[in-house]
Design a protein around this motif. Structure first.
Motif, PDB file in Angstrom:
ATOM      1  N   ASP A   1       0.845  -1.188   0.000  1.00 49.53           N
ATOM      2  CA  ASP A   1       0.000   0.000   0.000  1.00 49.53           C
ATOM      3  C   ASP A   1       0.883   1.242   0.000  1.00 49.53           C
ATOM      4  OD1 ASP A   1       0.985   0.077   2.619  1.00 49.53           O
ATOM      5  OD2 ASP A   1      -0.837  -0.756   3.481  1.00 49.53           O
TER       6      ASP A   1
ATOM      7  N   GLN B   1       6.721  -5.781  13.954  1.00 48.50           N
ATOM      8  CA  GLN B   1       5.614  -5.127  13.279  1.00 48.50           C
ATOM      9  C   GLN B   1       5.784  -5.138  11.752  1.00 48.50           C
ATOM     10  OE1 GLN B   1       2.817  -3.195  14.635  1.00 48.50           O
ATOM     11  NE2 GLN B   1       3.246  -4.398  16.458  1.00 48.50           N
TER      12      GLN B   1
ATOM     13  N   GLY C   1      -4.125   1.937   2.655  1.00 49.13           N
ATOM     14  CA  GLY C   1      -3.748   0.912   3.616  1.00 49.13           C
ATOM     15  C   GLY C   1      -4.382  -0.431   3.320  1.00 49.13           C
ATOM     16  N   LYS C   2      -3.600  -1.500   3.539  1.00 49.52           N
ATOM     17  CA  LYS C   2      -4.094  -2.860   3.355  1.00 49.52           C
ATOM     18  C   LYS C   2      -3.667  -3.708   4.556  1.00 49.52           C
ATOM     19  CE  LYS C   2      -3.608  -2.742  -1.720  1.00 49.52           C
ATOM     20  NZ  LYS C   2      -2.922  -3.352  -2.872  1.00 49.52           N
ATOM     21  N   GLN C   3      -4.367  -4.823   4.768  1.00 46.79           N
ATOM     22  CA  GLN C   3      -4.052  -5.737   5.863  1.00 46.79           C
ATOM     23  C   GLN C   3      -3.185  -6.892   5.385  1.00 46.79           C
ATOM     24  OE1 GLN C   3      -7.940  -6.976   7.147  1.00 46.79           O
ATOM     25  NE2 GLN C   3      -8.267  -5.185   8.462  1.00 46.79           N
ATOM     26  N   ASP C   4      -2.492  -7.518   6.339  1.00 45.70           N
ATOM     27  CA  ASP C   4      -1.820  -8.809   6.140  1.00 45.70           C
ATOM     28  C   ASP C   4      -0.887  -8.820   4.930  1.00 45.70           C
ATOM     29  OD1 ASP C   4      -3.048 -10.067   8.361  1.00 45.70           O
ATOM     30  OD2 ASP C   4      -4.897 -10.225   7.194  1.00 45.70           O
TER      31      ASP C   4
ATOM     32  N   ARG D   1       4.522  -6.913   6.054  1.00 43.17           N
ATOM     33  CA  ARG D   1       3.949  -6.207   7.201  1.00 43.17           C
ATOM     34  C   ARG D   1       2.652  -6.921   7.600  1.00 43.17           C
ATOM     35  NH1 ARG D   1       1.721  -1.035   5.418  1.00 43.17           N
ATOM     36  NH2 ARG D   1      -0.262  -2.062   5.785  1.00 43.17           N
TER      37      ARG D   1
ATOM     38  N   GLY E   1      -0.598  -8.507   9.685  1.00 45.17           N
ATOM     39  CA  GLY E   1      -1.549  -7.990  10.656  1.00 45.17           C
ATOM     40  C   GLY E   1      -2.361  -6.811  10.158  1.00 45.17           C
ATOM     41  N   ARG E   2      -2.633  -5.901  11.119  1.00 43.57           N
ATOM     42  CA  ARG E   2      -3.520  -4.776  10.848  1.00 43.57           C
ATOM     43  C   ARG E   2      -2.974  -3.907   9.724  1.00 43.57           C
ATOM     44  NH1 ARG E   2      -1.610   0.099  12.398  1.00 43.57           N
ATOM     45  NH2 ARG E   2       0.200   0.118  13.787  1.00 43.57           N
ATOM     46  N   ARG E   3      -3.874  -3.149   9.131  1.00 42.40           N
ATOM     47  CA  ARG E   3      -3.436  -2.199   8.111  1.00 42.40           C
ATOM     48  C   ARG E   3      -2.925  -0.923   8.789  1.00 42.40           C
ATOM     49  NH1 ARG E   3      -9.159  -1.574   7.500  1.00 42.40           N
ATOM     50  NH2 ARG E   3      -9.801   0.425   8.380  1.00 42.40           N
ATOM     51  N   SER E   4      -2.156  -0.160   8.063  1.00 44.23           N
ATOM     52  CA  SER E   4      -1.820   1.212   8.449  1.00 44.23           C
ATOM     53  C   SER E   4      -2.738   2.129   7.648  1.00 44.23           C
ATOM     54  CB  SER E   4      -0.357   1.520   8.132  1.00 44.23           C
ATOM     55  OG  SER E   4       0.504   0.795   8.971  1.00 44.23           O
TER      56      SER E   4
ATOM     57  N   HIS F   1      -8.486   1.944   4.586  1.00 46.64           N
ATOM     58  CA  HIS F   1      -8.625   1.165   3.354  1.00 46.64           C
ATOM     59  C   HIS F   1      -9.340   2.036   2.313  1.00 46.64           C
ATOM     60  CE1 HIS F   1      -8.428  -2.473   1.049  1.00 46.64           C
ATOM     61  NE2 HIS F   1      -9.744  -2.504   0.857  1.00 46.64           N
TER      62      HIS F   1
END
Length: 877
Positions: free
Chosen positions: A531, A659, A713-716, A720, A722-725, A728
């Motif tokens: 992302d 992280q 931002g994207k997850q997983d 990186r 886990g959670r997104r930064s 979305h």
């Protein structure tokens, strides 16, 4: 144990909302804050995130509240500064970080008080140069969060040592800037907050002081805080805990009172173990990051030095206008903004600010040159004058490509002594000057005036900071030099030989060492499932290389001074990239590289133009160092920093639940190189801030040319988990579909001196100006003038500008080396300058020590520490 509870907000001026969208809330928050503080004396203070731009933003809407605001700032109840805006620490230049503090402190002092702590709560990692920058403003403490790992520290308080030996007492925020945001009138909730802080902070401190920041992003003050603190003291009295409504300065003062012997640590912090630093953020929206480079360079290396030359001859230096341009630039250097982790709308507004800064800067230069040039003693008998400016302190011979309008196609080029200078035509085009001028309704149509627009190149010779004159004279030019630079597929000058291979890659031979550097400028394409915050590959990536694929080669120019070859790659890439894999459907993209070599210049320039037609991918240029080494050298804000080629953490980051992935992907400024002490290869760039070292002890430099994505931002992510930064949110413009130009260069190096001198000459080209009208009456300025000169090529030029407070010239330079250097000599014009003072970055005079000797128009400095910054103030006669 003493708990310092600080009420604050972290104010992102723009991010997933635009500046104006956030400002609506800012005005409401400060309106309410003024009422709260004026009506509740128990509400001790509130910190506005260590920046002062919020004052400007608020007062533009509420000018009637200036006195209310000022009164509370003077009383230290509203705490501001020292920054103008909370910066990113890696992308902005060193000079931009200095201006950020200069502006922030100047604004804060007008209101009465500035916090003297380098508060950096959310920057994506910590630059190694922050301690010396802060020390230059008499700031002795810093408070930071991201990038520090328990592998680096034993306690959260430690001495952070700058590369030059300067130090700040650093205070690490192990739980970030929101570790007390949930404090409330609910006792059970408060118990959770207190215990969480004790668990993390108590093992990291021997001072017994715990910092608790009560606030968060865009958060208004908690009006119940005095009552909450009263209840906490009552509840935890038996445990010996003390809770105080505090400020960062009071917290720091308590730490210093403890007199504990603290650890000393040097260098940068960029480990994403406990909190993400987004190590690959330097590749997002490279179009905007390139604009940042161009505008920083415009002001640092052209606007200010050229205006300063005019100042020496009595012309106006418009400091207010220059600082307005700087404000537009620095507003874009907030950590989220220049990290480019924002919405498309926000990025659009950044581009507008850069455009405004460019309009101001270019107009300031041309307006001043039009005035300044009329006073220079020019010899019209020699022809049309061309003024060539060197805005660096050191002398150089540099390739200069210029465009001029001439009445005749045949001409010779002369230096100021009338000696012929070799040149080469790039192009000639017949034009009508009428097309470039306004037609008056009073006069009517302009008369057609045919002339020639001529582009040419020559090697200009300049002695130091200042200018010299060349002349273009109408006379037949006889070019009898038959030593052309290009022969077949070989480019060659005095220093290097470059072979262009069938696949467009380069083999470069250094003539001094005889070393051949194979596999230069190979294009690598890969998928990006990441992302705006981070590049991250898909689970199953597919890499595509230009190596072994035939490229088309076309000769654009060939002559004794310059040769340029066009290399075209037609490569097919997957149309898109997903989290799991890359798309099966392919799309052809054209990548054109213009390879340029100049006579007598030890580098080969490359302009690569990418016609980007696919989404979510990354393009890099690869350069094999052909050297065994475990370290490399990168140019940072104030010179060279040694970095590791291999980071052991890459083996266990995922197992230890970091992280984000920790690997050798870094930010740079002018260059990165691999050098073994005798020879090496250096890659220089114009606004391409990211590189990665591949191959460990057999390093290959991977320079990021383009990295595109479709979401904030994207997850997983693979790199990186886990959670997104961020949010979305779709960011289609971050896919950068269309044409994007990149500029970089390859140089061979045989000693440390060449690293900075080659890079400065490439990145900061000479500036030329041809006066429209030449008058030989009332002229008083010499046709060549170098007021300040150094022949020490280890010296980097940071700033040549007018003093903020008086009529004096500020000259800032630094030791580019990561080691001490000796015997620095700077010559200056004692007729123009009556005295020289040593000042700090705040431009306040400081005592000159035994290292300095100033006499006979010369400044001799016995030694400079590693990466040391020196600022001199030249008082005008």
């Amino acid at each position: 144990m003493k708990f310092h509870i600080v009420s604050h907000t972290h104010w992102d001026r723009e991010w997933y909302k635009t500046f104006e969208e956030y400002r609506v809330k800012l005005v409401r928050v400060i309106d309410d804050l003024l009422d709260l503080l004026e009506n509740n004396e128990d509400y001790k203070s509130f910190m506005l995130d260590g920046q002062t731009i919020v004052l400007e933003d608020y007062l533009e809407i509420r000018p009637e509240n200036r006195e209310r605001l000022s009164k509370l700032i003077k009383e230290n109840r509203i705490i501001v500064g020292p920054w103008y805006i909370q910066p990113d620490e890696f992308i902005p230049s060193g000079e931009a970080l200095i201006r950020n503090l200069l502006l922030g402190i100047e604004i804060g002092e007008k209101f009465g008080s500035v916090m003297e702590i380098g508060y950096l709560p959310d920057s994506f990692g910590q630059s190694a140069y922050i301690p010396q920058i802060l020390n230059g403003f008499d700031i002795r403490d810093s408070i930071v969060w991201r990038g520090i790992s328990d592998e680096d520290i034993k306690e959260k308080e430690f001495w952070w040592k700058g590369l030059d030996g300067s130090k700040v007492l650093n205070h690490y925020l192990p739980l970030g800037y929101e570790n007390a945001k949930w404090l409330s009138l609910n006792d059970e909730r408060n118990e959770e907050v207190i215990m969480a802080n004790i668990k993390v902070q108590e093992p990291l401190t021997s001072t017994g002081q715990i910092l608790m920041l009560c606030g968060y992003d865009q958060r208004e003050p908690n009006p119940n805080l005095p009552e909450i603190i009263y209840k906490l003291n009552k509840r935890y009295k038996e445990k010996g805990y003390e809770f105080v409504f505090s400020s960062l300065e009071e917290y720091v003062e308590e730490i210093r009172k403890s007199k504990k012997k603290l650890e000393e640590i040097s260098g940068e912090f960029r480990k994403g173990k406990h909190m993400r630093v987004h190590a690959s953020i330097g590749s997002t929206r490279l179009d905007i990051k390139k604009l940042n480079f161009e505008l920083q360079s415009l002001y640092e290396k052209y606007v200010e030095p050229i205006q300063s030359l005019a100042l020496l001859w009595g012309f106006k230096y418009d400091n207010s206008m220059i600082n307005k341009g700087w404000k537009y630039i620095i507003q874009n250097q907030a950590h989220d903004s220049i990290g480019n982790v924002c919405t498309d709308k926000t990025h659009d507004e950044m581009e507008i600010r850069y455009s405004k800064a460019k309009q101001i800067g270019e107009t300031l230069i041309l307006d001043r040159l039009q005035e300044f040039s009329t006073k220079i003693k020019l010899d019209s008998d020699k022809g049309r004058p061309l003024i060539v400016f060197n805005t660096l302190l050191s002398s150089r011979k540099s390739a200069l490509e210029i465009e001029v309008f001439l009445e005749n196609k045949e001409f010779i080029l002369l230096d100021r002594f009338g000696k012929k200078v070799e040149y080469q035509i790039i192009s000639i085009e017949e034009v009508d000057l009428n097309d470039f001028s306004i037609e008056s309704h009073f006069v009517g149509k302009n008369t057609s005036e045919k002339c020639y627009r001529v582009k040419l190149v020559f090697i200009a010779d300049v002695t130091g900071y200042g200018y010299t004159i060349y002349y273009i004279q109408h006379k037949k030019y006889i070019d009898d030099n038959e030593n052309f630079i290009l022969n077949g597929n070989i480019l060659e000058n005095e220093y290097i030989l470059v072979e262009i291979n069938d696949d467009g890659s380069l083999n470069i031979k250094d003539k001094y060492s005889g070393k051949i550097y194979f596999n230069q400028n190979i294009i690598e394409e890969s998928g990006n499932a990441g992302d705006e915050y981070d590049y991250s590959p898909p689970e199953e990536d597919r890499l595509i290389y230009s190596k072994g694929k035939k490229a088309d080669m076309e000769i654009i120019l060939n002559g004794p001074i310059m040769a340029r070859v066009k290399v075209t790659h037609s490569l097919s890439f997957p149309k898109d990239t997903y989290a799991k894999c890359r798309c099966d459907e392919m799309e052809k993209s054209t990548i054109i590289s213009y390879i340029t070599m100049y006579k007598g210049i030890k580098r080969v320039d490359i302009k690569t133009i990418i016609d980007n037609k696919v989404k979510n991918h990354r393009l890099r240029s690869l350069f094999d160092s052909n050297i065994e080494a475990n370290i490399h050298y990168a140019d940072q804000q104030f010179g060279i920093l040694k970095r590791q080629n291999y980071l052991k953490e890459v083996e266990y980051w995922k197992k230890d639940n970091w992280q984000e992935k920790y690997y050798p992907i870094y930010n740079q400024h002018k260059f990165v190189n691999v050098y073994d002490g005798e020879k090496g290869i250096q890659i220089m760039n114009k606004g391409l801030p990211q590189y990665e070292i591949i191959g460990g002890d057999n390093p290959k430099i991977a320079l990021t040319l383009l990295c595109t994505t479709d979401y904030m931002g994207k997850q997983d992510l693979v790199n990186r988990p886990g959670r997104r930064s961020g949010l979305h949110v779709k960011t289609p413009k971050s896919n950068m579909l269309g044409v994007f130009e990149t500029e970089y260069a390859i140089a061979t190096i045989n000693n440390e001196i060449e690293m900075n001198s080659l890079a400065e000459d490439y990145v900061y080209s000479l500036y030329s100006y041809m006066p429209v009208n030449v008058s030989e009456e009332d002229t008083l300025i010499s046709d060549e003038y170098y007021p300040i000169v150094t022949n020490n090529e280890y010296i980097g030029t940071s700033a040549i500008k007018k003093s903020e407070k008086d009529e004096a010239l500020i000259v800032r330079f630094y030791n580019t080396q990561n080691r001490p250097i000796e015997d620095i000599n700077i010559k200056y014009d004692s007729k123009t300058f009556k005295d020289v003072k040593l000042v700090n970055l705040r431009e306040k005079e400081i005592e000159i020590d035994k290292r300095y000797e100033i006499k006979n128009s010369s400044i001799n400095i016995k030694s400079m520490s590693s990466n040391e910054i020196i600022t001199l103030k030249f008082l005008l006669s």
